[in-house]
Every structure is written in C-alpha cells, then in structure tokens.
Design a protein around this motif. Structure first.
Motif, PDB file in Angstrom:
ATOM      1  N   GLN A   1       0.655  -1.194   0.082  1.00  0.00           N
ATOM      2  CA  GLN A   1       0.073   0.151  -0.021  1.00  0.00           C
ATOM      3  C   GLN A   1       0.834   1.166  -0.036  1.00  0.00           C
ATOM      4  N   GLU A   2       1.966   1.325   0.685  1.00  0.00           N
ATOM      5  CA  GLU A   2       2.831   2.526   0.888  1.00  0.00           C
ATOM      6  C   GLU A   2       3.477   2.629  -0.367  1.00  0.00           C
TER       7      GLU A   2
ATOM      8  N   PRO B   1       0.013   3.404  -3.603  1.00  0.00           N
ATOM      9  CA  PRO B   1      -1.472   3.728  -2.555  1.00  0.00           C
ATOM     10  C   PRO B   1      -2.618   3.414  -3.624  1.00  0.00           C
TER      11      PRO B   1
ATOM     12  N   SER C   1     -10.597   2.240   0.500  1.00  0.00           N
ATOM     13  CA  SER C   1     -10.302   0.864  -0.404  1.00  0.00           C
ATOM     14  C   SER C   1     -10.428  -0.322   0.396  1.00  0.00           C
TER      15      SER C   1
ATOM     16  N   TYR D   1      -8.776  -2.858   0.145  1.00  0.00           N
ATOM     17  CA  TYR D   1      -7.693  -3.402   0.722  1.00  0.00           C
ATOM     18  C   TYR D   1      -7.424  -2.811   1.897  1.00  0.00           C
ATOM     19  N   LEU D   2      -7.514  -1.702   2.106  1.00  0.00           N
ATOM     20  CA  LEU D   2      -7.345  -1.154   3.612  1.00  0.00           C
ATOM     21  C   LEU D   2      -8.581  -1.757   4.317  1.00  0.00           C
TER      22      LEU D   2
ATOM     23  N   ILE E   1      -0.088   4.574   6.859  1.00  0.00           N
ATOM     24  CA  ILE E   1      -1.181   3.941   5.907  1.00  0.00           C
ATOM     25  C   ILE E   1      -2.754   4.411   6.091  1.00  0.00           C
TER      26      ILE E   1
END
Length: 547
Positions: free
Chosen positions: A180-181, A184, A202, A204-205, A270
């Motif tokens: 992610q970093e 993004p 997101s 994902y997050l 994040i």
C-alpha cells in the motif's frame, strides 16, 4: 485437445506479461528438438522454437529441456505443443494477466476472517456461519494474569488452524502495508466484494483493518503484547462454528511486542489520510509497545506445558528491534528510534527460512530506503548498496538453479522463501529499474504458479492444476469440493515433518518434489498468512511494473 493436457510441460498456468521472459520446462522429452506455441482457439501455431539441450536437474530429480518463447508478445490465450508429449495447460499473454490472481490472494484473507459469518453474497459457495466471536477469552497463567477474561474479536485465522497469533499477524501486515505504501492506488473500493465494499474507502485497507483491529486488542495495559489466542490444542478438521474448545490468551513476549510495534507504526502512515483518529491510536500503541520491549528486551516465548498450538518462538530479537525502530522513526521522526537502530554490520544476505523469525530486518530496510531525506549521511547509501547486492546475488543464483527460482534449500513454507527473495529483487528494481531484477521477480512468480517440479499452480483456484486438498480446516470441513480460493500452499519441504502422520510421500523424493496434495500434510500443503503476504506484494508489484 480440450481438457487433455500433459503434466510434462511446466509453465505459469495463468500467464505472462507481453515483454516478460517466458520459459516452459519440458520433462521426459526424449530429446525433442522443436516446440510450438499454438493459439488456444484456432489451434494454429503462432510461434516455433528449438528446445534447449537436455539438462539434468538434481533438485527436481528430472531431465529437462527448456522452451524459451520470450519473443512472443502478442496478447492471447495459448498452449505449448511438443511432438510426442502433447499440449500444455492453457496460459495467457496480456498486460494485466495477473490482476485476478492478485485480487484473489487478497480475497483469500476475507475467507480467513474470524468472528463473523461469511455471507453468500460475498463468499459464494464458501459461505459459512460465524465462528469464534472471541468475546470472552480466558487468561492463561502464561499471560501474566491468573484470573479473568477479555474480548479479542475480529482478525484472520493464521493458517489451516483456528489460532490467532500476534507475531504472525504483525509480520504479514508489514508486508501488506508495504504494498500500500509503495502503490497507494493498488486497490480501490468495490474491487474485492467484501462487506465493506461501497464505503468509499479502499477494499484493501478495509480488509487489512479487520486484522489490525484484532491485533490492537492483544496489547496489555503495560504496553506488552500477548503472544497468541488459541485453544490448548488444534481442533479436528471441522468448520469454525463447530470449533467450540475454550480459547485462551497465552503468553507475552518481546518478539510479538516488537513486531506489533512495527506494524502499528506503519499502520499510522497507512491509515492517516483515511482515519486520523484510528491512525493515531495505532501510533500511540506502537510507542507503548516499543517502550515495553526496551524494558523487557529478552522475553522469549515457549509454549507452556499442555499447549501444543503454533509456538512461533524466537530468541534473537535484533531483527525485530530494527524493524520496530525503523517504522517508529519514520512515523514520528523522533531520532531516538533512529539512534537505537543497530546499523553496524547489517545482514543483507537472505537464507531459506528467513521468515517470521528474521525477515523483519528486510522490512525495516525497505521502509527506510524509501525515505532518503530522512536518513543520516551514508546510511541511505549503505542500505541501497546492500539491497542491490543481495538482489544481484539472488539473480545470479536463480539463473543457475532448477526452474529459475533463487533458493536451493526447501524448508517449511518454501514458496514464501521464493516470494520473500522476490521482494528483495522488487525493492532493488524500485531503486534501480534494471531488467534483470524484474525478470527475477517474474520467474519467481512463474515458479509458484506452475513452472515447478510438481507442475502445480500452488495458489488455490488459480490455474488449471491447483491444490485440492490443502491442510485447511474450513476447506476440509465444508461440503464444497474445491478448497477456499486465493490461498497459497506452503510448497516443497524436504524435512517431511509429517511423514509419520498419515502423509504418503514418494520414496526418497527430490527436494523440489517433497510436496503432496494431501489434507494431512501440514508440512507441505498448509496455508498461512505469512505465505500469502509476499505473494500479494509480488503480484501487486508486477501488475504495476510489468508491461
């Protein structure tokens, strides 16, 4: 030829990027001379080439020839054909060829969720009732508390069992957060079909937060982290809602505390833009954990008497201190954390088995080297040179090894070793975009997805020949023929620790063939969070960097 394929042609069963190196391995070819690539629809040859001279590969126990069709870059679906052997499994060439596998590797985490029902609209035929609400967990005396209980809901099941382990939650989170970093925008909203899809954030997050929420509950009031949440022993191969053994908060130690500190400090960066309050809570928890570890620098965890669930033991915490200090420095810019780093004699060499016990130093390096302006003179150059040197050694090693992957010692979770080395090459590519690094990463993925001595794509549900009998309680306990998709099998393990547990291996298997698609095989065919994590990173990396 539909449905009739030869196991003797090994290749990436999902496919290749147009400009990627493309190689298939032909086994027992009887010194064939030519091969063809045929269009899967028209059956017409679109490329023809000469096979390499026969080679003996000792790690695989095979005589092979290699078919190199890297020059073919036209998008489409194809088979390899070798006269006298037949057709390979189908594969594609395309610009986003690994996107579905990438998303599938993340969706696999959703199927591992504890504390909630998996509804049919999200889980399809793998839907199931809720298991393990974990709202009333007793303290085991090893936790430092003799009485009482606590709530510790959410999180992912660690592996094929139903335990939740702080160390092996934090380590994979670090790798997931790194993706992610680095990229993004890698996954947006509504891409994973999970309950949080459509919330404007997101997916994902959202999925990673489900795990982070649980890990935060495992911090004691003094800052230290409890080691794990499990029953005394493993459950039978049953569904989560039928798993009703009493669960306990077990142990407390330096390794889990430092890994948590690192992951939580990284979580601050994040989640900051998405939820500043949550991000700050993560950072505060990370600081508190690090302070506990400084005061308790040598608390090793060993399973107490009567506890036989995963130990995740460690006695050397240098790697963990390095990772935690690196992430906390980058999130706070407090030079105290930087000053505490042991920067002398950094070890950049990867060896098989550098997993949850020692890979953390690399995660710290990866984070630091992305922040050149935040580092003192000379430290950035040392980190960069070390990562590039490690990647160069891995590239050289892979070129000389069977199936072009950079490990020659196959231990528990060997597929994660392949992918963790690929992460080093990926970081090198980001520092210096040399084609050899990208090629190294691509061929590592080729190996995991079918170009290997077993001829399997080790990712459940992705490829033509994939594991059907993984060591995974949900997959064994449900009524669905196929296992839960998106989970990576551990891979060949020459130690054969389960050979006396009802697992039947070939007699004296070659190292690369020390794997069986059998449900009892916890040594070769289990799944685990820290195996999926580098796979997700590498698939995401390739989707961003390959063309």
């Amino acid at each position: 030829m539909d449905g009739i394929y030869s196991d003797m042609i090994r290749l990436n069963q999902i496919g290749y990027y147009p400009k990627a190196t493309k190689k298939a391995v032909i086994v027992e070819s009887k010194n064939a001379g030519k091969f063809s690539v045929v269009d899967a629809t028209t059956k017409e040859a679109v490329f023809q080439g000469s096979l390499s001279e026969p080679m003996t590969w000792e790690l695989a126990g095979e005589q092979v020839q290699v078919a190199d069709f890297s020059e073919l870059n036209t998008e489409g679906e194809y088979h390899i054909f070798v006269d006298g052997i037949g057709y390979s499994y189908p594969f594609s060439i395309g610009k986003k060829v690994l996107r579905k596998a990438f998303l599938g590797s993340v969706k696999g985490l959703y199927y591992q969720r504890a504390g909630m029902a998996l509804e049919e609209q999200y889980a399809g035929k793998w839907h199931r009732p809720m298991g393990h609400p974990d709202d009333s967990i007793l303290f085991h005396p090893s936790s430092g508390k003799d009485t009482g209980y606590m709530a510790s809901p959410k999180g992912w099941y660690d592996a094929g069992d139903y335990g939740k382990y702080v160390l092996n939650a934090s380590f994979p989170l670090g790798q997931f957060f790194q993706l992610q970093e680095d990229y993004p925008e890698i996954i947006g909203d509504n891409e994973l079909n999970i309950p949080e899809s459509g919330n404007g954030q997101s997916d994902y997050l959202d999925e990673l937060r489900y795990e982070m929420d649980w890990v935060l509950t495992m911090q004691d009031t003094d800052g230290g982290l409890f080691h794990k949440l499990t029953a005394f022993g493993f459950e039978d191969m049953i569904m989560p809602h039928k798993s009703v053994k009493q669960r306990y908060i077990i142990g407390k130690g330096t390794a889990a505390t430092l890994d948590f500190a690192a992951a939580a400090a990284k979580a601050y960066r994040i989640f900051l833009a998405q939820d500043a309050t949550y991000a700050q809570n993560c950072l505060d928890a990370a600081k508190k954990a690090y302070a506990w570890a400084i005061s308790n620098p040598e608390v090793s965890f060993v399973n107490p008497e009567g506890i036989i669930t995963g130990q995740y033991g460690d006695t050397n915490f240098d790697d963990e201190f390095f990772w935690a200090g690196a992430e906390l420095y980058l999130s706070t810019r407090d030079t105290t954390y930087l000053d505490n780093l042991k920067k002398d004699n950094l070890n950049f060499a990867y060896k098989p088995g550098d997993g949850w016990a020692s890979y953390m130093r690399f995660l710290g390096m990866f984070s630091l080297v992305k922040q050149k302006d935040a580092l003192p003179d000379g430290f950035y150059e040392e980190l960069k040179a070390g990562i590039l040197g490690s990647a160069d050694a891995l590239v050289k090693k892979a070129a000389a090894l069977d199936y072009f992957q950079p490990i020659d010692d196959f231990q528990w979770g060997s597929n994660s070793d392949v992918l963790n080395t690929a992460m080093i090459m990926a970081q090198a590519y980001q520092l210096e975009p040399k084609e050899v690094y990208l090629k190294g990463v691509q061929q590592a993925v080729d190996y995991v997805l079918g170009n290997n001595a077993m001829g399997y794509s080790y990712l459940t549900g992705f490829g033509t020949k994939t594991p059907m009998f993984i060591h995974h309680r949900q997959s064994a306990g449900d009524a669905v023929e196929e296992p839960v998709p998106g989970l990576l099998s551990g891979g060949p393990n020459s130690r054969l620790q389960d050979a006396s547990s009802g697992v039947v291996y070939p007699e004296d298997p070659a190292p690369m063939k020390s794997w069986v698609d059998q449900e009892p095989s916890f040594a070769s065919n289990e799944i685990c969070l820290n195996w999926n994590a580098p796979l997700t990173y590498i698939l995401g990396f390739l989707e961003q960097e390959s063309h």
